[in-house]
Design a protein around this motif. Structure first.
Motif, PDB file in Angstrom:
ATOM      1  N   ARG A  64       0.969  -1.424   0.055  1.00 28.30           N
ATOM      2  CA  ARG A  64       0.042   0.047  -0.033  1.00 28.30           C
ATOM      3  C   ARG A  64       0.709   1.266   0.150  1.00 28.30           C
ATOM      4  NH1 ARG A  64      -5.020   1.607   2.097  1.00 28.30           N
ATOM      5  NH2 ARG A  64      -5.689  -0.432   0.862  1.00 28.30           N
ATOM      6  N   VAL A  65       1.787   1.640   0.882  1.00 26.53           N
ATOM      7  CA  VAL A  65       2.741   2.708   0.987  1.00 26.53           C
ATOM      8  C   VAL A  65       3.672   2.819  -0.287  1.00 26.53           C
ATOM      9  CG1 VAL A  65       4.484   3.696   2.243  1.00 26.53           C
ATOM     10  CG2 VAL A  65       2.750   2.733   3.538  1.00 26.53           C
ATOM     11  N   LEU A  66       4.104   1.473  -0.843  1.00 25.76           N
ATOM     12  CA  LEU A  66       4.884   1.659  -2.182  1.00 25.76           C
ATOM     13  C   LEU A  66       3.931   2.129  -2.981  1.00 25.76           C
ATOM     14  CD1 LEU A  66       7.422   1.445  -3.845  1.00 25.76           C
ATOM     15  CD2 LEU A  66       6.875  -1.148  -3.989  1.00 25.76           C
ATOM     16  N   SER A  67       2.755   1.710  -3.250  1.00 20.17           N
ATOM     17  CA  SER A  67       2.158   1.537  -4.598  1.00 20.17           C
ATOM     18  C   SER A  67       2.635   1.369  -5.975  1.00 20.17           C
ATOM     19  CB  SER A  67       1.593   3.012  -4.711  1.00 20.17           C
ATOM     20  OG  SER A  67       0.815   3.424  -3.423  1.00 20.17           O
ATOM     21  N   TYR A  68       2.342   2.066  -7.030  1.00 22.55           N
ATOM     22  CA  TYR A  68       2.788   1.550  -8.312  1.00 22.55           C
ATOM     23  C   TYR A  68       2.451   0.005  -8.644  1.00 22.55           C
ATOM     24  CZ  TYR A  68       5.471   5.764  -8.318  1.00 22.55           C
ATOM     25  OH  TYR A  68       5.806   7.041  -8.284  1.00 22.55           O
ATOM     26  N   GLY A  69       1.179  -0.300  -8.116  1.00 22.38           N
ATOM     27  CA  GLY A  69       0.767  -1.750  -8.596  1.00 22.38           C
ATOM     28  C   GLY A  69       1.128  -2.620  -7.554  1.00 22.38           C
TER      29      GLY A  69
END
Ligand SMILES: [Zn+2]
Length: 245
Positions: free
Chosen positions: A234-239
């Motif tokens: 979630r914190v990283l994101s980018y899929g």
């Protein structure tokens, strides 16, 4: 010129000094006046300004307060606090810390710019621009802690990059050692995640979409996911929240 430079206890950027050399022959102006003008021009051109809570919009003030609060609660390791997972590497006998680490423990938020506004690309939620120390967040993400936590990792990495590389390595090692067993208990394999994340094709793909996100960034983002009870990624994101689901 030397006397004028002594007026300031900071190292002047090369661009300012070059401009000063060009302008200091101007008739009727003292060196001090010319230098003051060159510095003002540089500050304006680079959008440097101190964050003043009394001059901020309510949204900017809210952003500032949330960022300071999240930093306090979730970045003990990246701040090299002695009671954090890196403590055993930085804990001195007298309880003091190396001066190097003070800028991670007490970030000079007054020198940062906090900005709430929309991006030309509506897919962008937030950005941190290192050379102007500007954190910009879209209004719809002001209450999204995971977005602010993501940008806070960038801010800490930016400061970390000004320190000797061993601090970064100590932190990476400590996060790996701390996360690996915690994730194993949940049935997640950190080594397999790292093998996938660190592959150059993935790194290049993320970089082209939104800048560099190092393996250290990945580890710290997983640490925050666990602490906040977020789905991994979630914190990283980018899929990556879908990839790690
Ligand atoms: Zn990012």
């Amino acid at each position: 010129m030397d006397d004028s430079k002594k007026l300031l206890s900071v190292e002047l950027p090369a661009e300012v000094l070059l401009q000063f050399e060009v302008c200091c022959g101007m008739v009727g102006r003292t060196e001090k006046d010319v230098l003051t003008t060159c510095i003002s021009d540089f500050i304006e051109k680079n959008h440097y300004h101190e964050f003043d809570p009394f001059d901020a919009t309510p949204e900017e003030l809210e952003l500032y307060q949330q960022v300071v609060s999240l930093k306090y609660n979730y970045f003990d390791d990246m701040s090299f606090q002695t009671d954090s997972i890196v403590g055993k590497y930085v804990n001195l006998a007298d309880g003091s810390v190396y001066p190097d680490l003070e800028k991670l423990q007490n970030i000079d938020w007054e020198s940062y710019t906090f900005c709430v506004g929309e991006f030309a690309n509506p897919e962008f939620l937030a950005s941190f621009t290192p050379n102007t120390k500007t954190l910009k967040v879209s209004e719809k993400c002001l209450a999204e802690d995971y977005v602010l936590l993501h940008e806070l990792i960038h801010i800490h990495e930016h400061i970390l990059d000004t320190l000797p590389a061993y601090y970064r390595d100590i932190l990476t090692l400590s996060l790996y050692n701390d996360l690996s067993p915690k994730l194993k208990k949940r049935g997640n394999d950190l080594d397999a995640m790292l093998a996938s994340f660190c592959h150059v094709v993935n790194e290049v793909m993320i970089e082209s979409a939104g800048g560099t996100h190092s393996p250290l960034f990945f580890l710290k983002s997983l640490d925050i996911d666990l602490r906040r009870g977020y789905p991994l990624g979630r914190v990283l994101s980018y899929g990556w929240d879908e990839k790690l689901a």
